[in-house]
Design a protein around this motif. Structure first.
Motif, short mmCIF file in Angstrom:
data_model
loop_
_atom_site.label_atom_id
_atom_site.label_comp_id
_atom_site.label_asym_id
_atom_site.label_seq_id
_atom_site.Cartn_x
_atom_site.Cartn_y
_atom_site.Cartn_z
N PHE A 1 18.76 -52.42 28.24
CA PHE A 1 18.62 -53.43 29.29
C PHE A 1 17.18 -53.46 29.81
N PHE A 2 16.62 -52.29 30.12
CA PHE A 2 15.26 -52.25 30.67
C PHE A 2 14.22 -52.61 29.62
N LYS A 3 14.47 -52.27 28.35
CA LYS A 3 13.54 -52.67 27.28
C LYS A 3 13.52 -54.19 27.15
N THR A 4 14.68 -54.81 27.29
CA THR A 4 14.76 -56.27 27.23
C THR A 4 13.95 -56.90 28.36
N ILE A 5 14.03 -56.31 29.54
CA ILE A 5 13.27 -56.82 30.69
C ILE A 5 11.78 -56.68 30.44
N VAL A 6 11.33 -55.51 29.99
CA VAL A 6 9.90 -55.29 29.75
C VAL A 6 9.38 -56.19 28.64
N ASP A 7 10.20 -56.41 27.60
CA ASP A 7 9.79 -57.30 26.51
C ASP A 7 9.71 -58.75 26.96
N ALA A 8 10.46 -59.11 28.00
CA ALA A 8 10.41 -60.48 28.53
C ALA A 8 9.17 -60.72 29.38
N PHE A 9 8.52 -59.64 29.79
CA PHE A 9 7.31 -59.76 30.62
C PHE A 9 6.22 -60.44 29.80
N PRO A 10 5.58 -61.51 30.30
CA PRO A 10 4.66 -62.29 29.48
C PRO A 10 3.32 -61.62 29.17
N SER A 11 2.93 -60.62 29.94
CA SER A 11 1.65 -59.95 29.72
C SER A 11 1.86 -58.67 28.93
N PRO A 12 0.83 -58.25 28.15
CA PRO A 12 0.94 -56.99 27.42
C PRO A 12 1.10 -55.80 28.36
N VAL A 13 2.06 -54.94 28.06
CA VAL A 13 2.34 -53.74 28.85
C VAL A 13 2.31 -52.54 27.91
N PHE A 14 1.56 -51.51 28.31
CA PHE A 14 1.46 -50.28 27.53
C PHE A 14 1.83 -49.09 28.40
N VAL A 15 2.39 -48.06 27.80
CA VAL A 15 2.60 -46.77 28.47
C VAL A 15 1.54 -45.83 27.91
N MET A 16 0.75 -45.23 28.84
CA MET A 16 -0.41 -44.43 28.44
C MET A 16 -0.24 -42.97 28.86
N ASP A 17 -0.84 -42.07 28.06
CA ASP A 17 -0.91 -40.67 28.49
C ASP A 17 -2.31 -40.40 29.04
N ARG A 18 -2.59 -39.15 29.40
CA ARG A 18 -3.87 -38.81 30.03
C ARG A 18 -5.06 -39.01 29.10
N SER A 19 -4.83 -39.01 27.80
CA SER A 19 -5.91 -39.22 26.84
C SER A 19 -6.11 -40.70 26.54
N VAL A 20 -5.45 -41.56 27.33
CA VAL A 20 -5.50 -43.01 27.15
C VAL A 20 -4.97 -43.39 25.77
N ARG A 21 -3.96 -42.65 25.34
CA ARG A 21 -3.26 -42.99 24.10
C ARG A 21 -2.01 -43.80 24.45
N ILE A 22 -1.67 -44.73 23.58
CA ILE A 22 -0.52 -45.60 23.79
C ILE A 22 0.72 -44.90 23.26
N LEU A 23 1.70 -44.73 24.15
CA LEU A 23 2.96 -44.10 23.76
C LEU A 23 4.05 -45.13 23.50
#
Length: 200
Positions: A9-31
């Motif tokens: 459900f929450f993945k569907t919501i985030v995928d509906a968001f029109p702007s690019p969204v990334f989850v980052m770690d402290r090394s600025v790596r995309i998770l």
């Protein structure tokens, strides 16, 4: 709702968001990333996880050293890197506008104006940062017809609007009003004089 259904459900919501969204770690790596992020990028989405932001955004500085994004001298001033770092240091939400030079798919360097937002959140025992990137290039490049005398802006149907009303209606920007030192000296000289401030 069971955990798997809730996650979907929450993945569907985030995928509906029109702007690019990334989850980052402290090394600025995309998770992780949403669907808009995948559409924005030209690389195979299977290779995005564990890459640094500059690599997937095709920042021109990410190729300046063999180690890639984060190691060039220019990377120290990177707004994306700094914003992620500030969120990890405790500033819950950071919002910055930045001009970046990105390599296009045609090999040409293109200037893009981005609004970078980062927000700290916890997941299990990890601290992570949500990175949202909005391309505001067209907004900043737009030409606005403005009266050279009263500063009203011409909108649709040739109607002229006060500047504050135009930006509130079209961009939800509110103005606060103050007075600059030059106008204060011009229109309120007695206040400047009484406060012992120097005349210009």
């Amino acid at each position: 709702m069971n955990p798997k259904a809730e996650e979907s459900f929450f993945k569907t919501i985030v995928d509906a968001f029109p702007s690019p969204v990334f989850v980052m770690d402290r090394s600025v790596r995309i998770l992780a990333h949403n669907a808009a992020a995948a559409r924005m990028l030209t690389m195979d989405i299977n290779y995005i996880p564990q890459e640094r932001a500059g690599t997937v955004l095709h920042c021109i500085h990410s190729t300046e050293t063999p180690d890639g994004c984060g190691y060039a001298p220019s990377c120290r001033g990177c707004v994306v890197r700094q914003s992620v770092g500030r969120s990890f240091q405790g500033q819950q939400i950071v919002r910055e506008r930045v001009k970046m030079e990105l390599m296009g798919t045609d090999g040409e360097i293109k200037e893009r104006y981005l609004m970078v937002t980062t927000s700290l959140f916890g997941y299990g025992d990890q601290e992570l940062v949500l990175l949202i990137i909005e391309d505001i290039s067209e907004l900043l490049k737009a030409m606005l017809p403005i009266c050279c005398h009263c500063k009203k802006i011409r909108g649709e149907a040739a109607h002229w609007h006060p500047m504050e009303a135009y930006f509130m209606e079209h961009h939800n920007i509110q103005f606060s009003h103050g007075i600059c030192p030059d106008c204060a000296r011009k229109y309120y000289p007695e206040i400047y004089h009484n406060r012992g401030l120097p005349a210009k």
